[in-house]
Design an enzyme around this catalytic site. Structure first.
Site, PDB file in Angstrom:
ATOM      1  N   ASN A 202      -0.005  -7.032   6.384  1.00 57.68           N
ATOM      2  CA  ASN A 202       0.764  -7.934   5.518  1.00 57.68           C
ATOM      3  C   ASN A 202       2.159  -7.383   5.284  1.00 57.68           C
ATOM      4  OD1 ASN A 202       1.468  -7.424   2.426  1.00 57.68           O
ATOM      5  ND2 ASN A 202      -0.285  -6.107   2.941  1.00 57.68           N
ATOM      6  N   ARG A 203       3.095  -8.299   5.177  1.00 55.34           N
ATOM      7  CA  ARG A 203       4.444  -7.958   4.729  1.00 55.34           C
ATOM      8  C   ARG A 203       4.886  -9.012   3.715  1.00 55.34           C
ATOM      9  NH1 ARG A 203       5.354  -9.136  10.333  1.00 55.34           N
ATOM     10  NH2 ARG A 203       6.141 -11.245  10.695  1.00 55.34           N
TER      11      ARG A 203
ATOM     12  N   PHE B 270       6.157  -8.623  -2.241  1.00 54.86           N
ATOM     13  CA  PHE B 270       6.145  -8.856  -3.702  1.00 54.86           C
ATOM     14  C   PHE B 270       6.508 -10.300  -4.065  1.00 54.86           C
ATOM     15  CE2 PHE B 270       7.318  -4.135  -4.810  1.00 54.86           C
ATOM     16  CZ  PHE B 270       6.079  -3.730  -4.346  1.00 54.86           C
TER      17      PHE B 270
ATOM     18  N   ASN C 150       0.095  -3.919 -12.082  1.00 56.64           N
ATOM     19  CA  ASN C 150       0.810  -3.156 -11.055  1.00 56.64           C
ATOM     20  C   ASN C 150       2.263  -3.637 -11.051  1.00 56.64           C
ATOM     21  OD1 ASN C 150       1.947  -2.754  -8.303  1.00 56.64           O
ATOM     22  ND2 ASN C 150      -0.044  -1.847  -7.867  1.00 56.64           N
TER      23      ASN C 150
ATOM     24  N   ASN D 198       3.991   1.040  -8.612  1.00 56.66           N
ATOM     25  CA  ASN D 198       3.884   0.944  -7.152  1.00 56.66           C
ATOM     26  C   ASN D 198       5.116   1.559  -6.501  1.00 56.66           C
ATOM     27  OD1 ASN D 198       3.482   0.234  -4.518  1.00 56.66           O
ATOM     28  ND2 ASN D 198       3.297  -1.969  -4.888  1.00 56.66           N
TER      29      ASN D 198
ATOM     30  N   SER E 211       4.643   0.293  -1.509  1.00 60.19           N
ATOM     31  CA  SER E 211       4.606  -0.871  -0.626  1.00 60.19           C
ATOM     32  C   SER E 211       5.601  -0.651   0.501  1.00 60.19           C
ATOM     33  CB  SER E 211       4.969  -2.147  -1.379  1.00 60.19           C
ATOM     34  OG  SER E 211       5.235  -3.158  -0.436  1.00 60.19           O
TER      35      SER E 211
ATOM     36  N   ASN F 232       6.839  -2.974   2.193  1.00 58.43           N
ATOM     37  CA  ASN F 232       7.492  -4.264   2.450  1.00 58.43           C
ATOM     38  C   ASN F 232       8.681  -4.560   1.553  1.00 58.43           C
ATOM     39  OD1 ASN F 232       5.520  -4.835   4.453  1.00 58.43           O
ATOM     40  ND2 ASN F 232       4.076  -5.232   2.790  1.00 58.43           N
ATOM     41  N   THR F 233       9.061  -3.602   0.723  1.00 58.47           N
ATOM     42  CA  THR F 233      10.297  -3.703  -0.036  1.00 58.47           C
ATOM     43  C   THR F 233      11.178  -2.566   0.467  1.00 58.47           C
ATOM     44  OG1 THR F 233       9.257  -4.699  -1.969  1.00 58.47           O
ATOM     45  CG2 THR F 233      11.323  -3.516  -2.350  1.00 58.47           C
TER      46      THR F 233
ATOM     47  N   LYS G 120       0.980   4.765  -7.686  1.00 61.36           N
ATOM     48  CA  LYS G 120       0.256   4.393  -6.458  1.00 61.36           C
ATOM     49  C   LYS G 120       1.047   4.852  -5.249  1.00 61.36           C
ATOM     50  CE  LYS G 120      -1.990   0.577  -4.035  1.00 61.36           C
ATOM     51  NZ  LYS G 120      -2.457  -0.818  -4.135  1.00 61.36           N
TER      52      LYS G 120
ATOM     53  N   ASN H  25      -1.982   2.983  -0.807  1.00 60.78           N
ATOM     54  CA  ASN H  25      -1.524   1.662  -0.381  1.00 60.78           C
ATOM     55  C   ASN H  25      -1.816   1.484   1.121  1.00 60.78           C
ATOM     56  OD1 ASN H  25       0.026  -0.826  -0.347  1.00 60.78           O
ATOM     57  ND2 ASN H  25       1.083  -0.043  -2.158  1.00 60.78           N
ATOM     58  N   THR H  26      -1.229   0.486   1.740  1.00 56.49           N
ATOM     59  CA  THR H  26      -1.420   0.211   3.167  1.00 56.49           C
ATOM     60  C   THR H  26      -0.646   1.220   4.020  1.00 56.49           C
ATOM     61  OG1 THR H  26       0.448  -1.308   3.089  1.00 56.49           O
ATOM     62  CG2 THR H  26      -1.722  -2.260   2.775  1.00 56.49           C
TER      63      THR H  26
ATOM     64  N   GLY I  57      -9.458   0.956   2.973  1.00 55.36           N
ATOM     65  CA  GLY I  57     -10.420   0.869   4.061  1.00 55.36           C
ATOM     66  C   GLY I  57     -11.880   0.920   3.679  1.00 55.36           C
TER      67      GLY I  57
HETATM   68  C1  LIG Z   1      -2.353  -9.183   1.554  1.00 54.23           C
HETATM   69  C2  LIG Z   1      -2.208  -7.905   0.786  1.00 54.23           C
HETATM   70  C3  LIG Z   1      -1.303  -7.829  -0.266  1.00 54.23           C
HETATM   71  C4  LIG Z   1      -1.158  -6.649  -0.979  1.00 54.23           C
HETATM   72  N1  LIG Z   1      -0.268  -6.605  -2.025  1.00 54.23           N
HETATM   73  C5  LIG Z   1      -0.157  -5.471  -2.757  1.00 54.23           C
HETATM   74  C6  LIG Z   1       0.705  -5.431  -3.875  1.00 54.23           C
HETATM   75  O1  LIG Z   1       1.353  -6.409  -4.236  1.00 54.23           O
HETATM   76  N2  LIG Z   1       0.799  -4.252  -4.565  1.00 54.23           N
HETATM   77  C7  LIG Z   1       0.078  -3.135  -4.216  1.00 54.23           C
HETATM   78  O2  LIG Z   1       0.194  -2.100  -4.869  1.00 54.23           O
HETATM   79  N3  LIG Z   1      -0.770  -3.164  -3.168  1.00 54.23           N
HETATM   80  C8  LIG Z   1      -0.898  -4.299  -2.446  1.00 54.23           C
HETATM   81  N4  LIG Z   1      -1.766  -4.321  -1.378  1.00 54.23           N
HETATM   82  C9  LIG Z   1      -2.498  -3.088  -1.005  1.00 54.23           C
HETATM   83  C10 LIG Z   1      -3.901  -3.030  -1.594  1.00 54.23           C
HETATM   84  O3  LIG Z   1      -3.855  -3.012  -2.992  1.00 54.23           O
HETATM   85  C11 LIG Z   1      -4.643  -1.765  -1.084  1.00 54.23           C
HETATM   86  O4  LIG Z   1      -3.970  -0.626  -1.555  1.00 54.23           O
HETATM   87  C12 LIG Z   1      -4.712  -1.703   0.443  1.00 54.23           C
HETATM   88  O5  LIG Z   1      -4.915  -2.992   0.984  1.00 54.23           O
HETATM   89  C13 LIG Z   1      -5.825  -0.776   0.944  1.00 54.23           C
HETATM   90  O6  LIG Z   1      -7.101  -1.228   0.534  1.00 54.23           O
HETATM   91  P1  LIG Z   1      -8.094  -2.102   1.455  1.00 54.23           P
HETATM   92  O7  LIG Z   1      -8.193  -1.422   2.781  1.00 54.23           O
HETATM   93  O8  LIG Z   1      -9.386  -2.182   0.705  1.00 54.23           O
HETATM   94  O9  LIG Z   1      -7.459  -3.443   1.599  1.00 54.23           O
HETATM   95  C14 LIG Z   1      -1.927  -5.503  -0.638  1.00 54.23           C
HETATM   96  C15 LIG Z   1      -2.844  -5.587   0.409  1.00 54.23           C
HETATM   97  C16 LIG Z   1      -2.999  -6.763   1.125  1.00 54.23           C
HETATM   98  C17 LIG Z   1      -4.000  -6.824   2.239  1.00 54.23           C
END
Ligand SMILES: Cc1cc2nc3c(=O)[nH]c(=O)nc-3n(C[C@H](O)[C@H](O)[C@H](O)COP(=O)(O)O)c2cc1C
Length: 342
Positions: free
Chosen positions: A115-116, A119, A144, A177, A180, A182-183, A222, A251-252, A302
Protein backbone atom coordinates in the site's frame (compact mmCIF):
# COMPACT_ATOMS: atom_id res chain seq x y z
CA UNK A 1 -21.70 -18.54 10.88
CA UNK A 2 -19.82 -15.65 9.28
CA UNK A 3 -16.68 -17.70 9.76
CA UNK A 4 -17.97 -20.40 7.48
CA UNK A 5 -19.14 -18.07 4.75
CA UNK A 6 -16.09 -15.77 4.90
CA UNK A 7 -14.32 -17.65 2.08
CA UNK A 8 -17.36 -16.86 -0.09
CA UNK A 9 -17.47 -13.23 1.02
CA UNK A 10 -13.75 -12.97 0.35
CA UNK A 11 -14.15 -14.42 -3.14
CA UNK A 12 -16.68 -11.68 -3.86
CA UNK A 13 -14.60 -8.92 -2.30
CA UNK A 14 -11.44 -10.02 -4.12
CA UNK A 15 -13.19 -9.53 -7.46
CA UNK A 16 -13.44 -5.85 -6.59
CA UNK A 17 -10.77 -3.19 -6.61
CA UNK A 18 -9.01 -3.51 -3.20
CA UNK A 19 -9.96 -0.05 -2.02
CA UNK A 20 -13.59 -0.46 -3.04
CA UNK A 21 -13.62 -3.80 -1.19
CA UNK A 22 -12.14 -2.08 1.87
CA UNK A 23 -14.83 0.60 2.01
CA UNK A 24 -17.58 -1.91 1.31
CA UNK A 25 -16.39 -4.16 4.14
CA UNK A 26 -16.28 -1.31 6.64
CA UNK A 27 -19.74 -0.13 5.54
CA UNK A 28 -21.07 -3.65 6.00
CA UNK A 29 -19.60 -3.77 9.51
CA UNK A 30 -21.20 -0.44 10.41
CA UNK A 31 -24.54 -1.57 9.02
CA UNK A 32 -24.30 -4.99 10.70
CA UNK A 33 -23.51 -3.33 14.01
CA UNK A 34 -26.36 -0.84 13.73
CA UNK A 35 -28.83 -3.58 12.82
CA UNK A 36 -27.68 -5.71 15.77
CA UNK A 37 -26.52 -8.52 13.47
CA UNK A 38 -22.91 -8.55 14.60
CA UNK A 39 -23.99 -8.86 18.19
CA UNK A 40 -25.95 -11.98 17.25
CA UNK A 41 -23.14 -13.39 15.13
CA UNK A 42 -20.27 -12.85 17.57
CA UNK A 43 -20.74 -13.70 21.21
CA UNK A 44 -17.30 -12.75 22.45
CA UNK A 45 -17.37 -15.74 24.79
CA UNK A 46 -14.02 -17.24 25.66
CA UNK A 47 -12.01 -14.39 24.20
CA UNK A 48 -11.16 -12.60 27.40
CA UNK A 49 -7.80 -13.11 29.02
CA UNK A 50 -7.22 -9.76 30.65
CA UNK A 51 -3.69 -8.46 30.74
CA UNK A 52 -2.30 -5.20 32.05
CA UNK A 53 0.21 -3.40 29.83
CA UNK A 54 1.06 0.34 29.62
CA UNK A 55 -1.03 0.82 32.75
CA UNK A 56 -4.10 -0.21 30.71
CA UNK A 57 -6.27 -3.28 30.98
CA UNK A 58 -6.53 -5.18 27.70
CA UNK A 59 -9.29 -7.83 27.55
CA UNK A 60 -6.99 -9.92 25.35
CA UNK A 61 -3.65 -9.49 23.59
CA UNK A 62 -4.97 -9.11 20.03
CA UNK A 63 -5.28 -5.63 18.56
CA UNK A 64 -6.27 -4.20 15.20
CA UNK A 65 -3.29 -2.37 13.68
CA UNK A 66 -3.52 1.20 12.41
CA UNK A 67 -4.69 2.00 8.91
CA UNK A 68 -7.81 -0.11 8.62
CA UNK A 69 -10.15 2.26 10.46
CA UNK A 70 -8.35 5.39 9.33
CA UNK A 71 -11.15 7.71 10.44
CA UNK A 72 -12.34 5.86 13.52
CA UNK A 73 -15.87 5.51 12.18
CA UNK A 74 -16.14 1.69 12.47
CA UNK A 75 -14.90 1.13 16.02
CA UNK A 76 -18.01 -0.64 17.30
CA UNK A 77 -18.37 -2.94 14.28
CA UNK A 78 -14.72 -3.95 14.36
CA UNK A 79 -14.85 -4.28 18.12
CA UNK A 80 -17.54 -6.98 17.85
CA UNK A 81 -15.04 -9.24 16.08
CA UNK A 82 -13.14 -9.75 19.33
CA UNK A 83 -10.23 -7.31 19.26
CA UNK A 84 -8.96 -6.34 22.71
CA UNK A 85 -7.72 -3.06 21.26
CA UNK A 86 -8.25 -1.00 18.14
CA UNK A 87 -5.80 1.58 16.82
CA UNK A 88 -7.49 4.19 14.66
CA UNK A 89 -5.75 6.57 12.21
CA UNK A 90 -3.19 7.57 11.10
CA UNK A 91 -4.64 11.03 11.67
CA UNK A 92 -3.09 14.25 10.46
CA UNK A 93 -4.03 17.73 11.73
CA UNK A 94 -5.82 18.64 8.49
CA UNK A 95 -7.86 16.28 6.30
CA UNK A 96 -5.96 15.07 3.26
CA UNK A 97 -6.74 12.91 0.22
CA UNK A 98 -3.65 10.70 0.23
CA UNK A 99 -1.83 9.49 -2.87
CA UNK A 100 -3.41 9.06 -6.32
CA UNK A 101 -5.19 5.74 -6.94
CA UNK A 102 -4.48 2.91 -7.45
CA UNK A 103 -2.52 2.76 -4.19
CA UNK A 104 -3.47 -0.61 -2.69
CA UNK A 105 -2.42 -3.97 -4.17
CA UNK A 106 -3.08 -7.59 -3.21
CA UNK A 107 -0.38 -10.23 -3.54
CA UNK A 108 -2.76 -13.08 -3.01
CA UNK A 109 -0.48 -16.13 -3.18
CA UNK A 110 1.79 -14.53 -0.60
CA UNK A 111 -1.06 -13.30 1.66
CA UNK A 112 0.51 -9.88 1.37
CA UNK A 113 -0.44 -6.31 0.53
CA UNK A 114 1.49 -3.39 -0.88
CA UNK A 115 0.00 0.00 0.00
CA UNK A 116 0.95 3.59 -0.59
CA UNK A 117 -2.22 5.17 0.75
CA UNK A 118 -0.38 8.23 2.09
CA UNK A 119 -2.45 9.04 5.20
CA UNK A 120 -5.81 9.59 3.52
CA UNK A 121 -7.97 10.74 6.44
CA UNK A 122 -10.59 13.28 7.44
CA UNK A 123 -8.32 15.01 9.95
CA UNK A 124 -7.91 14.58 13.68
CA UNK A 125 -10.97 16.64 14.67
CA UNK A 126 -13.27 14.42 12.60
CA UNK A 127 -11.55 11.33 14.03
CA UNK A 128 -12.14 12.47 17.59
CA UNK A 129 -15.78 13.25 16.81
CA UNK A 130 -16.21 9.78 15.29
CA UNK A 131 -14.61 8.12 18.30
CA UNK A 132 -17.00 10.00 20.58
CA UNK A 133 -19.90 8.39 18.76
CA UNK A 134 -18.66 4.84 19.46
CA UNK A 135 -21.00 3.18 21.93
CA UNK A 136 -20.40 -0.52 22.37
CA UNK A 137 -16.64 -1.07 22.10
CA UNK A 138 -15.25 -1.73 25.57
CA UNK A 139 -11.63 -2.36 24.60
CA UNK A 140 -8.58 -0.16 24.50
CA UNK A 141 -8.68 2.62 21.90
CA UNK A 142 -5.41 3.91 20.44
CA UNK A 143 -5.02 7.00 18.27
CA UNK A 144 -2.23 6.82 15.69
CA UNK A 145 -0.96 10.26 14.72
CA UNK A 146 1.19 11.64 11.91
CA UNK A 147 1.94 14.78 9.97
CA UNK A 148 0.37 16.27 6.88
CA UNK A 149 2.18 15.59 3.62
CA UNK A 150 2.85 19.29 2.97
CA UNK A 151 4.29 19.93 6.44
CA UNK A 152 8.10 20.07 6.21
CA UNK A 153 9.97 17.82 8.65
CA UNK A 154 11.31 20.85 10.54
CA UNK A 155 7.69 21.62 11.50
CA UNK A 156 6.58 18.01 12.00
CA UNK A 157 6.56 18.36 15.80
CA UNK A 158 3.80 20.98 15.56
CA UNK A 159 1.60 18.52 13.61
CA UNK A 160 2.15 15.75 16.14
CA UNK A 161 1.47 18.18 19.00
CA UNK A 162 -1.78 19.30 17.41
CA UNK A 163 -2.96 15.71 16.99
CA UNK A 164 -1.81 14.82 20.51
CA UNK A 165 -3.82 17.68 22.06
CA UNK A 166 -6.97 16.86 20.17
CA UNK A 167 -6.80 13.08 20.63
CA UNK A 168 -5.72 13.16 24.28
CA UNK A 169 -9.12 13.30 26.03
CA UNK A 170 -10.52 10.38 23.97
CA UNK A 171 -7.42 8.19 23.67
CA UNK A 172 -6.33 5.27 25.85
CA UNK A 173 -2.92 5.48 24.18
CA UNK A 174 -1.32 7.54 21.43
CA UNK A 175 0.89 5.97 18.75
CA UNK A 176 3.33 8.35 17.10
CA UNK A 177 3.84 7.12 13.55
CA UNK A 178 7.44 7.68 12.45
CA UNK A 179 7.51 4.83 10.02
CA UNK A 180 5.03 5.08 7.16
CA UNK A 181 7.01 4.80 3.93
CA UNK A 182 4.30 6.74 2.06
CA UNK A 183 4.80 10.24 3.42
CA UNK A 184 8.05 11.58 1.95
CA UNK A 185 10.70 12.07 4.63
CA UNK A 186 8.59 10.72 7.51
CA UNK A 187 11.03 7.91 8.28
CA UNK A 188 13.83 10.47 8.66
CA UNK A 189 12.17 11.33 11.99
CA UNK A 190 13.61 8.01 13.18
CA UNK A 191 17.08 9.56 13.20
CA UNK A 192 18.19 9.18 16.84
CA UNK A 193 18.69 12.91 17.52
CA UNK A 194 15.51 14.00 15.76
CA UNK A 195 13.65 11.25 17.55
CA UNK A 196 15.02 12.27 20.95
CA UNK A 197 13.92 15.88 20.39
CA UNK A 198 10.46 14.83 19.24
CA UNK A 199 10.05 12.53 22.22
CA UNK A 200 11.02 15.29 24.63
CA UNK A 201 8.65 17.79 23.00
CA UNK A 202 5.73 15.38 23.03
CA UNK A 203 6.39 14.28 26.61
CA UNK A 204 6.37 17.86 27.82
CA UNK A 205 2.92 18.28 26.30
CA UNK A 206 1.83 14.88 27.61
CA UNK A 207 2.69 16.03 31.15
CA UNK A 208 0.76 19.27 30.69
CA UNK A 209 -2.24 17.42 29.23
CA UNK A 210 -2.17 14.88 32.05
CA UNK A 211 -2.67 17.74 34.50
CA UNK A 212 -5.40 19.33 32.43
CA UNK A 213 -7.39 16.14 31.86
CA UNK A 214 -6.60 14.27 35.06
CA UNK A 215 -5.33 11.17 33.26
CA UNK A 216 -1.98 10.10 31.88
CA UNK A 217 -2.21 8.74 28.35
CA UNK A 218 0.82 6.64 27.34
CA UNK A 219 2.85 7.61 24.27
CA UNK A 220 4.14 4.91 21.93
CA UNK A 221 6.44 5.28 18.95
CA UNK A 222 5.80 3.09 15.89
CA UNK A 223 8.96 2.12 14.02
CA UNK A 224 9.86 0.63 10.65
CA UNK A 225 11.29 -2.84 10.10
CA UNK A 226 13.92 -1.42 7.75
CA UNK A 227 16.43 -0.51 10.46
CA UNK A 228 19.90 -1.99 10.90
CA UNK A 229 21.33 -3.17 14.22
CA UNK A 230 23.28 0.02 14.95
CA UNK A 231 20.21 2.14 14.35
CA UNK A 232 18.09 -0.10 16.58
CA UNK A 233 20.69 0.16 19.35
CA UNK A 234 20.84 3.98 19.08
CA UNK A 235 17.07 4.34 19.02
CA UNK A 236 16.72 2.01 22.00
CA UNK A 237 19.15 4.21 23.92
CA UNK A 238 17.02 7.25 23.06
CA UNK A 239 13.84 5.50 24.16
CA UNK A 240 15.37 4.34 27.45
CA UNK A 241 16.92 7.71 28.24
CA UNK A 242 13.70 9.54 27.43
CA UNK A 243 11.44 7.09 29.22
CA UNK A 244 9.21 6.25 26.26
CA UNK A 245 6.03 4.49 27.44
CA UNK A 246 5.83 1.89 24.68
CA UNK A 247 7.00 0.78 21.25
CA UNK A 248 5.09 -0.60 18.26
CA UNK A 249 7.26 -2.78 16.05
CA UNK A 250 6.72 -2.67 13.12
CA UNK A 251 5.17 -0.81 10.23
CA UNK A 252 5.32 -2.10 6.63
CA UNK A 253 8.61 -2.82 4.84
CA UNK A 254 10.22 -1.43 1.69
CA UNK A 255 11.97 -4.78 1.22
CA UNK A 256 10.75 -6.78 -1.78
CA UNK A 257 13.11 -9.75 -1.54
CA UNK A 258 10.45 -12.25 -0.61
CA UNK A 259 7.94 -11.19 -3.23
CA UNK A 260 10.41 -10.30 -5.99
CA UNK A 261 8.74 -12.48 -8.60
CA UNK A 262 5.25 -11.02 -8.10
CA UNK A 263 3.91 -8.70 -10.82
CA UNK A 264 3.07 -6.10 -8.13
CA UNK A 265 6.52 -6.30 -6.50
CA UNK A 266 7.71 -3.12 -8.20
CA UNK A 267 4.78 -1.03 -6.90
CA UNK A 268 5.98 1.72 -4.58
CA UNK A 269 4.76 1.52 -0.99
CA UNK A 270 4.97 -0.64 2.11
CA UNK A 271 4.71 -4.41 2.03
CA UNK A 272 2.74 -6.14 4.79
CA UNK A 273 1.52 -9.63 5.55
CA UNK A 274 3.18 -13.02 5.64
CA UNK A 275 6.41 -12.12 3.76
CA UNK A 276 7.13 -9.39 6.30
CA UNK A 277 6.97 -11.67 9.32
CA UNK A 278 10.61 -12.77 9.65
CA UNK A 279 12.13 -9.32 9.16
CA UNK A 280 9.61 -7.55 11.38
CA UNK A 281 10.04 -10.14 14.15
CA UNK A 282 13.84 -9.91 13.99
CA UNK A 283 13.61 -6.13 14.46
CA UNK A 284 11.17 -6.59 17.35
CA UNK A 285 13.58 -9.06 18.95
CA UNK A 286 16.52 -6.70 18.53
CA UNK A 287 14.60 -3.84 20.17
CA UNK A 288 13.46 -6.18 22.96
CA UNK A 289 17.01 -7.25 23.73
CA UNK A 290 18.23 -3.63 23.91
CA UNK A 291 15.21 -2.45 25.93
CA UNK A 292 15.55 -5.36 28.37
CA UNK A 293 11.87 -5.41 29.29
CA UNK A 294 11.88 -1.80 30.49
CA UNK A 295 9.59 -0.57 27.67
CA UNK A 296 6.61 -2.71 26.62
CA UNK A 297 6.39 -3.62 22.93
CA UNK A 298 3.39 -4.26 20.69
CA UNK A 299 4.42 -6.76 18.01
CA UNK A 300 2.94 -6.32 14.54
CA UNK A 301 4.01 -7.37 11.08
CA UNK A 302 3.10 -10.51 9.20
CA UNK A 303 1.18 -12.40 11.86
CA UNK A 304 -1.01 -14.92 10.05
CA UNK A 305 -1.38 -17.76 12.58
CA UNK A 306 -1.40 -18.54 16.28
CA UNK A 307 2.21 -19.73 15.98
CA UNK A 308 3.21 -16.34 14.55
CA UNK A 309 1.50 -14.50 17.38
CA UNK A 310 3.24 -16.75 19.91
CA UNK A 311 6.57 -16.11 18.18
CA UNK A 312 6.05 -12.33 18.54
CA UNK A 313 5.44 -12.79 22.27
CA UNK A 314 8.52 -14.98 22.57
CA UNK A 315 10.52 -12.33 20.71
CA UNK A 316 9.59 -9.85 23.41
CA UNK A 317 6.15 -8.42 22.62
CA UNK A 318 3.53 -8.01 25.35
CA UNK A 319 0.68 -7.54 22.88
CA UNK A 320 0.20 -8.14 19.16
CA UNK A 321 -1.68 -6.50 16.31
CA UNK A 322 -2.85 -7.75 12.93
CA UNK A 323 -4.03 -6.18 9.71
CA UNK A 324 -3.20 -8.02 6.46
CA UNK A 325 -3.94 -11.58 7.58
CA UNK A 326 -7.33 -10.38 8.87
CA UNK A 327 -8.19 -9.36 5.29
CA UNK A 328 -7.16 -12.76 3.96
CA UNK A 329 -8.57 -14.96 6.72
CA UNK A 330 -11.50 -12.96 8.08
CA UNK A 331 -12.87 -12.55 11.59
CA UNK A 332 -12.21 -16.18 12.50
CA UNK A 333 -8.49 -15.38 12.77
CA UNK A 334 -9.08 -12.86 15.56
CA UNK A 335 -10.89 -15.36 17.72
CA UNK A 336 -8.41 -18.11 16.92
CA UNK A 337 -5.59 -15.85 18.09
CA UNK A 338 -7.43 -14.58 21.17
CA UNK A 339 -8.50 -18.08 22.26
CA UNK A 340 -5.14 -19.58 21.41
CA UNK A 341 -3.20 -17.06 23.47
CA UNK A 342 -5.65 -17.21 26.38
C1 LIG B 1 -3.67 -0.75 3.60
C2 LIG B 1 -2.82 -0.47 4.80
C3 LIG B 1 -2.84 0.79 5.39
C4 LIG B 1 -2.05 1.06 6.50
N1 LIG B 1 -2.11 2.31 7.07
C5 LIG B 1 -1.38 2.56 8.18
C6 LIG B 1 -1.47 3.82 8.82
O1 LIG B 1 -2.22 4.70 8.41
N2 LIG B 1 -0.69 4.03 9.92
C7 LIG B 1 0.15 3.07 10.43
O2 LIG B 1 0.82 3.31 11.43
N3 LIG B 1 0.23 1.86 9.85
C8 LIG B 1 -0.51 1.59 8.75
N4 LIG B 1 -0.42 0.35 8.17
C9 LIG B 1 0.52 -0.65 8.72
C10 LIG B 1 -0.14 -1.63 9.68
O3 LIG B 1 -0.64 -0.96 10.80
C11 LIG B 1 0.88 -2.70 10.14
O4 LIG B 1 1.91 -2.07 10.86
C12 LIG B 1 1.50 -3.46 8.96
O5 LIG B 1 0.53 -3.69 7.96
C13 LIG B 1 2.10 -4.81 9.38
O6 LIG B 1 1.11 -5.68 9.91
P1 LIG B 1 0.37 -6.83 9.06
O7 LIG B 1 1.42 -7.62 8.36
O8 LIG B 1 -0.43 -7.62 10.05
O9 LIG B 1 -0.50 -6.14 8.08
C14 LIG B 1 -1.21 0.05 7.04
C15 LIG B 1 -1.20 -1.21 6.46
C16 LIG B 1 -1.98 -1.49 5.35
C17 LIG B 1 -1.96 -2.87 4.76
Amino acid sequence: MLDYIYPLIRAGLFRLDPEVAHHLSLSALRLGERAGLLKLAFSGAGLDEPVEVLGLRFSNRIGLAAGMDKDGDTIDGLGRLGFGSIEIGTFTPRAQAGNPKPRLFRLIEQEAIINRMGFNNGGIAAGVANARRARTFRGVLGFNIGKNKDTPNEEAAADYLECLRQAYPMADYIAVNLSSPNTPGLRDLQGPETCARLLETLQREQTRLAGEHGKRVPLLFKVAPDLDDGHIRDLSAVFLAGGLDGLIATNTTLDRDLVASHPHAAEAGGLSGRPEFAKSTAVLQAFASHLGGRIPIIGVGGISSLEDAQAKLRAGASLVQVYTAFIYQGPRLIRQLARGLA
